[in-house]
Scaffold this active site. Structure first.
Site, short mmCIF file in Angstrom:
data_model
loop_
_atom_site.label_atom_id
_atom_site.label_comp_id
_atom_site.label_asym_id
_atom_site.label_seq_id
_atom_site.Cartn_x
_atom_site.Cartn_y
_atom_site.Cartn_z
N PRO A 26 0.80 -1.23 0.00
CG PRO A 26 -0.29 -1.25 2.05
CD PRO A 26 0.58 -2.05 1.18
CD GLU A 27 4.61 2.49 -3.09
OE1 GLU A 27 4.80 3.57 -3.69
OE2 GLU A 27 5.29 1.47 -3.32
#
Length: 283
Positions: A26-27
């Site tokens: 997750p970015e």
DNA sequence: ACGAGTACCTGGCAGC
DNA sequence: TGCTGCCAGGTACTCG
């Protein structure tokens, strides 16, 4: 400990680089996708209780984290960098960071559940096998949002001035710009034609401008495709749907770049991470 | 202030 | 097949 040691032997004795399944973590685009899903489903609902599991994150949240939230209405779900911020009535906030393996899932069940948040008939679970995620009620100091006007070429160039660290490490420094991790730093540097190992201070104004534009372009595209999902231990949205941005990745998780050239792993580990780039297209 | 190194954690893989 | 050990990643910490 030298992680590179096993690969620095003489040619011939060097084992082929382990084709570790690349995962997308997750970015900014993934967290933004989660934010939209959570807000869509839970905005306006009242918090009706929750629990923190006995085996929780590596960094344990305060035991009283959920105290006093019961009955408060979820007014807004915000995102800052890779942080998700649930804002409740009465000015209360809950901040969540998904770490590497964290997922927010509606309903469901998992042995790796770290946190459960209930909103009447709806249940939101924070599932995190590797326990790198965290929950709290404050944010650290973060740089500007990369998609905001505050992140522009002038700001980026000024931030890089005098910095000897590799540009990739600086791009992933959340105090310089918030929300970029290994995947999108890799992609943005490819897009901008800049090697990840280049010292920050060695970027020209023109390169800083190009990099700034590349960061925005890569992130906007990934947000619109609802994040990237590659490999098993990879990101899924709260409805456990994969994203589609992996189809647009030009370097990350590939052996040949979208340019058609073979990619190379930088000899030096950057920011504690190995780095892949195209030696022909990136200078 | 800066940059490098390391701990944290565990699923999945290579190599035996 | 089963075992061992490496590796990935983001953040926060220490050290020089």
């Amino acid at each position: 400990m030298s992680r590179a040691g096993s690969r620095l032997g003489p040619p011939g004795s060097t084992p082929a680089p382990r084709a570790a399944e690349p995962n997308t973590l997750p970015e900014l685009p993934e967290v933004e996708t989660v934010r939209r899903a959570v807000e869509r489903r839970l905005k306006g609902r009242r918090f009706s209780g929750g629990s923190i599991s006995a085996v929780t994150f590596n960094r344990r949240p305060s035991p009283g984290l959920l105290n006093g939230l019961s009955g408060l209405r979820l007014e807004k779900v915000l995102r800052r960098g890779k942080y998700l911020i649930m804002r409740f009535s009465g000015n209360r906030v809950l901040t969540l960071h998904l770490g590497m393996s964290g997922r927010l899932v509606f309903g469901g069940a998992s042995p790796h559940t770290r946190l459960i948040l209930r909103f009447g008939s709806e249940t939101l679970r924070f599932i995190d096998p590797r326990r790198f995620g965290r929950a709290g009620c404050a944010l650290p100091r973060l740089g500007p949002e990369p998609l905001d006007k505050g992140f522009n070429s002038r700001y980026l160039y000024a931030s890089l001035r005098g910095r000897r660290a590799p540009i990739k490490a600086l791009l992933m420094d959340q105090r310089i710009v918030a929300g970029i991790g290994n995947i999108y730093a890799t992609e943005a540097l490819f897009e901008a034609g800049i090697r990840p190992g280049r010292a920050g201070r060695r970027l020209s104004r023109w390169q800083a401008r190009r990099l700034c534009a590349s960061v925005k372009k890569v992130l906007r595209a990934a947000v619109s495709l609802r994040g990237a999902t590659l490999g098993d231990a990879s990101y899924l949205d709260p409805l456990e749907r994969p994203g589609k941005a992996q189809t647009r990745l030009k370097v990350y998780g590939r052996t040949a770049g979208a340019c058609g050239h073979p990619l190379r792993d930088s000899r030096k580990v950057i920011g504690g991470r190995r780095s892949r780039y195209c030696p022909k297209c990136q200078k």
